[in-house]
Design a protein around this motif. Structure first.
Motif, PDB file in Angstrom:
ATOM      1  N   GLY A  39       0.811  -1.217   0.000  1.00 31.60           N
ATOM      2  CA  GLY A  39       0.000   0.000   0.000  1.00 31.60           C
ATOM      3  C   GLY A  39       0.837   1.256   0.000  1.00 31.60           C
ATOM      4  N   GLU A  40       2.009   1.225   0.666  1.00 30.90           N
ATOM      5  CA  GLU A  40       2.886   2.389   0.681  1.00 30.90           C
ATOM      6  C   GLU A  40       3.396   2.705  -0.726  1.00 30.90           C
ATOM      7  N   ARG A  63       0.424   4.166  -2.783  1.00 28.94           N
ATOM      8  CA  ARG A  63       0.103   5.551  -2.411  1.00 28.94           C
ATOM      9  C   ARG A  63       1.177   6.515  -2.890  1.00 28.94           C
ATOM     10  N   TRP A  64       2.459   6.084  -2.829  1.00 29.48           N
ATOM     11  CA  TRP A  64       3.533   6.975  -3.243  1.00 29.48           C
ATOM     12  C   TRP A  64       3.423   7.299  -4.726  1.00 29.48           C
ATOM     13  N   TRP A  96       0.740   6.965  -6.754  1.00 26.59           N
ATOM     14  CA  TRP A  96      -0.517   7.634  -7.112  1.00 26.59           C
ATOM     15  C   TRP A  96      -0.548   9.071  -6.604  1.00 26.59           C
ATOM     16  N   GLY A  97       0.207   9.373  -5.538  1.00 24.17           N
ATOM     17  CA  GLY A  97       0.251  10.723  -5.022  1.00 24.17           C
ATOM     18  C   GLY A  97       1.230  11.628  -5.745  1.00 24.17           C
ATOM     19  N   ARG A 119       2.156   9.389 -11.788  1.00 25.10           N
ATOM     20  CA  ARG A 119       0.812   8.863 -12.045  1.00 25.10           C
ATOM     21  C   ARG A 119       0.448   9.010 -13.515  1.00 25.10           C
TER      22      ARG A 119
END
Length: 399
Positions: free
Chosen positions: A203-204, A207-208, A210-211, A216
């Protein structure tokens, strides 16, 4: 890594070993690039089954890429590459025996392609200095185009024409030859040794990426580019035969056109990157990608397709060097395996989806239908990505 006396960083002995190992694996993959579709086409002329063979090679990334990326950040990456290449050699060697004995079936080929459909791209920044990444990536991409796309495909087609099992035997031997070189690399253990639940670490990485707005958009772009590319290229063996009138050796030579463009790209990549910002090169790449599909849909002679694929190869080299170097520089080492796995989920997952839709499109509407559909989709992608890739990539990223 210490710089040369003039301040230019050296790539080092480990890079030389990695480059040589990549030479063997690229020859192996390039031989299979031509021989595998020919093997399937020798057993069936169904476009769905021909394209399905490409899909099963990409399927492992849809299923396991996020998990494998987490383990890349936990384990010695050198040992992972050694194990992967040993397994690939064993599987392809078994397929070669089956083809030689006349017992190979489409189902067996699918299983073999599924098992070898795995790779790892997190090792390079661990053995090459940050300042040397563009040069290292350019050399690896040049090797890819020379060995994988230029030399090996016509070799694979010629070997297949001589004896159907021979290219797969060569493929297996090349994978095994890479193993001692990879084993001789220095231990490459990720800097982070903290152990948390696997899905927390996955998940980390998600999230990295996609953020990060640029990564992205690059991930979404490569996903659509690979969906459209494989939607077209998964049935290239049928396109070459039915549209261009090429035989087995002619198909192998057609595959080298992209490689010729890639080689041309290696001679001008550094000058273009020095003269233009990354944003200009990536935007131009989106336009070239779009025009490639339209041009191939219109082509009805080999020379037209070859000219188009040469330009596509130039674009592929430039896009690969720019986007890969940018990603390697901006992603922290402790997250590199996980972020790469997410990025490759978009990349290889897109290729898998493209190969899945290729066959039905060609079967329903003809071999040029995937190219026309791809041109339309890439037009939309170009418009969508234009602003982000222009505003955010005007300067080179730094750590």
């Amino acid at each position: 890594m210490r710089p040369r006396s003039g301040g230019r960083p050296r790539l080092g002995a480990d890079f030389a070993k990695l480059w040589t190992a990549n030479a063997f694996t690229n020859i192996a993959d390039g031989v299979a690039l031509a021989a595998a579709p020919l093997l399937i086409a020798s057993l069936t002329d169904d476009p769905v089954l021909v394209a399905g063979a490409v899909f099963v090679q990409q399927l492992p990334w849809l299923l396991f890429s996020l998990i494998s990326g987490a383990y890349v950040d936990r384990l010695d990456r050198r040992r992972l590459l050694v194990v992967v290449n040993l397994l690939r050699g064993l599987v392809i060697g078994g397929l070669a025996v089956a083809v030689w004995s006349g017992t190979a079936t489409i189902a067996m080929i699918y299983v073999a392609f599924f098992l070898v459909g795995t790779a790892s791209g997190a090792i390079l920044p661990a053995i090459v200095d940050d300042a040397a990444l563009p040069s290292a990536n350019a050399r690896l991409f040049a090797l890819y185009f020379v060995a994988n796309q230029f030399v090996a495909p016509p070799l694979g087609a010629a070997l297949f024409a001589f004896a159907a099992a021979l290219p797969f035997g060569v493929n297996a031997v090349a994978f095994v030859l890479a193993v001692p070189l990879l084993g001789a690399l220095a231990r490459i253990t990720p800097s982070s040794v903290e152990r948390r639940p696997l899905w927390t670490e996955i998940g980390e990485g998600l999230r990295w990426l996609w953020g990060h707005q640029v990564l992205r958009m690059l991930a979404l772009s490569i996903c659509l580019m690979n969906i459209t590319m494989l939607a077209s290229f998964a049935i290239l063996v049928l396109y070459a035969r039915e549209r261009l009138g090429l035989g087995e050796v002619g198909y192998g030579l057609l595959l080298t056109a992209t490689a010729a463009g890639g080689l041309l790209g290696t001679t001008i990549a550094s000058r273009l990157r020095a003269r233009f910002p990354d944003s200009v090169l990536l935007r131009a790449g989106l336009v070239v990608e779009t025009l490639t599909h339209a041009s191939l849909a219109l082509a009805d002679a080999p020379w037209q397709a070859i000219a188009t694929l040469v330009m596509f190869g130039v674009h592929g080299l430039l896009w690969g060097v720019v986007s890969t170097t940018w990603r390697q520089r901006v992603v922290p080492d402790r997250l590199r395996g996980r972020v790469n796995s997410v990025y490759l989920l978009f990349s290889v997952g897109g290729a898998a989806l493209g190969s899945l839709i290729s066959g039905p499109l060609a079967a329903a509407f003809g071999v040029t239908a995937p190219f026309w559909c791809s041109a339309v989709v890439m037009t939309g992608m170009t418009v969508t990505a234009w602003r982000t890739l222009g505003r955010r990539l005007l300067t080179r990223p730094t750590r």
